[in-house]
Design an enzyme around this catalytic site. Structure first.
Site, PDB file in Angstrom:
ATOM      1  N   ARG A 270     146.601  11.845  43.424  1.00  0.00           N
ATOM      2  CA  ARG A 270     145.870  10.653  42.992  1.00  0.00           C
ATOM      3  C   ARG A 270     144.918  11.011  41.840  1.00  0.00           C
ATOM      4  O   ARG A 270     144.712  10.210  40.922  1.00  0.00           O
ATOM      5  CB  ARG A 270     145.081  10.069  44.160  1.00  0.00           C
TER       6      ARG A 270
ATOM      7  N   ARG B 222     134.480  16.378  50.837  1.00  0.00           N
ATOM      8  CA  ARG B 222     134.639  15.050  51.449  1.00  0.00           C
ATOM      9  C   ARG B 222     135.310  15.162  52.818  1.00  0.00           C
ATOM     10  O   ARG B 222     134.952  14.435  53.748  1.00  0.00           O
ATOM     11  CB  ARG B 222     135.451  14.135  50.530  1.00  0.00           C
TER      12      ARG B 222
ATOM     13  N   ARG C 259     130.588   4.788  58.323  1.00  0.00           N
ATOM     14  CA  ARG C 259     130.939   6.201  58.213  1.00  0.00           C
ATOM     15  C   ARG C 259     129.956   7.102  58.938  1.00  0.00           C
ATOM     16  O   ARG C 259     130.168   8.312  59.007  1.00  0.00           O
ATOM     17  CB  ARG C 259     130.956   6.609  56.740  1.00  0.00           C
TER      18      ARG C 259
ATOM     19  N   ARG D 152     139.950   9.842  39.332  1.00  0.00           N
ATOM     20  CA  ARG D 152     138.661   9.652  40.004  1.00  0.00           C
ATOM     21  C   ARG D 152     137.851  10.936  39.947  1.00  0.00           C
ATOM     22  O   ARG D 152     138.361  12.001  40.270  1.00  0.00           O
ATOM     23  CB  ARG D 152     138.897   9.259  41.471  1.00  0.00           C
TER      24      ARG D 152
ATOM     25  N   LYS E 243     144.029   4.502  53.447  1.00  0.00           N
ATOM     26  CA  LYS E 243     143.278   3.352  53.965  1.00  0.00           C
ATOM     27  C   LYS E 243     143.266   2.186  52.983  1.00  0.00           C
ATOM     28  O   LYS E 243     143.504   1.055  53.367  1.00  0.00           O
ATOM     29  CB  LYS E 243     141.812   3.727  54.249  1.00  0.00           C
TER      30      LYS E 243
HETATM   31  P1  ADP Z   1     137.780   8.164  50.325  1.00  0.00           P
HETATM   32  O1  ADP Z   1     139.042   8.318  49.564  1.00  0.00           O
HETATM   33  O2  ADP Z   1     137.003   9.425  50.398  1.00  0.00           O
HETATM   34  O3  ADP Z   1     137.956   7.488  51.653  1.00  0.00           O
HETATM   35  P2  ADP Z   1     136.170   5.904  49.305  1.00  0.00           P
HETATM   36  O4  ADP Z   1     136.713   5.229  48.104  1.00  0.00           O
HETATM   37  O5  ADP Z   1     136.214   5.156  50.587  1.00  0.00           O
HETATM   38  O6  ADP Z   1     136.873   7.297  49.374  1.00  0.00           O
HETATM   39  O7  ADP Z   1     134.631   6.334  49.037  1.00  0.00           O
HETATM   40  C1  ADP Z   1     134.278   7.106  47.923  1.00  0.00           C
HETATM   41  C2  ADP Z   1     132.825   7.576  48.057  1.00  0.00           C
HETATM   42  O8  ADP Z   1     131.944   6.440  48.162  1.00  0.00           O
HETATM   43  C3  ADP Z   1     132.511   8.401  49.302  1.00  0.00           C
HETATM   44  O9  ADP Z   1     132.845   9.761  49.155  1.00  0.00           O
HETATM   45  C4  ADP Z   1     130.995   8.185  49.405  1.00  0.00           C
HETATM   46  O10 ADP Z   1     130.269   8.948  48.466  1.00  0.00           O
HETATM   47  C5  ADP Z   1     130.842   6.733  49.021  1.00  0.00           C
HETATM   48  N1  ADP Z   1     130.906   5.860  50.212  1.00  0.00           N
HETATM   49  C6  ADP Z   1     131.878   4.949  50.491  1.00  0.00           C
HETATM   50  N2  ADP Z   1     131.628   4.341  51.669  1.00  0.00           N
HETATM   51  C7  ADP Z   1     130.495   4.875  52.157  1.00  0.00           C
HETATM   52  C8  ADP Z   1     129.719   4.679  53.341  1.00  0.00           C
HETATM   53  N3  ADP Z   1     130.092   3.816  54.289  1.00  0.00           N
HETATM   54  N4  ADP Z   1     128.600   5.415  53.496  1.00  0.00           N
HETATM   55  C9  ADP Z   1     128.208   6.276  52.570  1.00  0.00           C
HETATM   56  N5  ADP Z   1     128.886   6.537  51.450  1.00  0.00           N
HETATM   57  C10 ADP Z   1     130.015   5.847  51.227  1.00  0.00           C
END
Ligand code: ADP
Length: 191
Positions: free
Chosen positions: A127, A144, A88, A133, A13
């Site tokens: 990654r 996740r 989300r 990370r 994404k």
């Molecule tokens: P991913 O690779 O899991 O899509 P992101 O970089 O989008 O990772 O998000 C990393 C973390 O940030 C999520 O696992 C969550 O803890 C938090 N997070 C991101 N966006 C949201 C959201 N819309 N609602 C709640 N938590 C979020």
């Protein structure tokens, strides 16, 4: 153009969001990136968010909603935006509806990247080696993916009912996927 990009963790994404946002001349707004920036700077928001992120759990809706509301109120998002990682949860969908309604605009499309789960776990582990990370360990990755399936996947149906979903195969190399996305989105009318 007001767009969302959705898909499981590791679907690519973030990478595609930037290219698509550039293409339409709108900012790519990634909640994950904003949280990580706050963690990096040790802000109160970052300290709070980190507890959830490190465990693979979602940050509470109220915190996330307020953060997004502030961000899309900034001048660069006036003409549109691409949201990556938000909404989300169902509660976040409702909040976002309110935020967009308040501007008199509407959501134009929800881009869904489809990938197979095994490939996703492999990508995330790779990654982890490159970016380090803290939420890319195998246990946290599994959590996740679980949280995604429980809380976020159902949102695709909600947006499909509204006729907004544009589904794109996310497997293949970055340029290939990007071309598919552009082809699919170029037929979406911009509001
Ligand atoms: P991913 O690779 O899991 O899509 P992101 O970089 O989008 O990772 O998000 C990393 C973390 O940030 C999520 O696992 C969550 O803890 C938090 N997070 C991101 N966006 C949201 C959201 N819309 N609602 C709640 N938590 C979020």
């Amino acid at each position: 153009m007001r767009l969302l990009i959705m898909g499981p963790p590791g679907a690519g994404k973030g990478t595609q969001a930037k290219a698509v946002a550039d293409h339409f001349g709108v900012p790519a707004i990634s909640t994950g990136d904003i949280f990580r920036a706050n963690v990096g700077q040790g802000t109160p928001l970052g300290v709070e968010a980190k507890r959830y992120m490190d465990a693979g759990e979602y940050v509470p809706d109220e915190i996330t909603n307020n953060m997004v509301r502030d961000r899309i109120a900034e001048p660069d998002a006036e003409q549109g935006f691409l949201l990556d990682g938000y909404p989300r949860t169902l509660a976040q969908v409702t909040e976002l509806d309110g935020m967009i309604d308040a501007t008199g605009h509407q959501l134009d499309a929800v881009l869904v990247l489809t990938v197979d789960t095994d490939a996703v776990v492999g990508r995330l582990l790779k990654r982890a080696e490159i970016e380090g990370r803290p939420d890319d360990t195998e246990d946290v990755i599994r959590r996740r993916l679980e949280v995604y399936a429980e809380e976020t996947e159902p949102l695709i149906e909600v947006y499909a009912t509204r006729g907004l979903v544009v589904s794109v195969d996310g497997m293949g190399d970055i340029a290939e996927v990007q071309q598919r996305i552009f082809d699919a989105l170029d037929s979406v009318p911009q509001s």
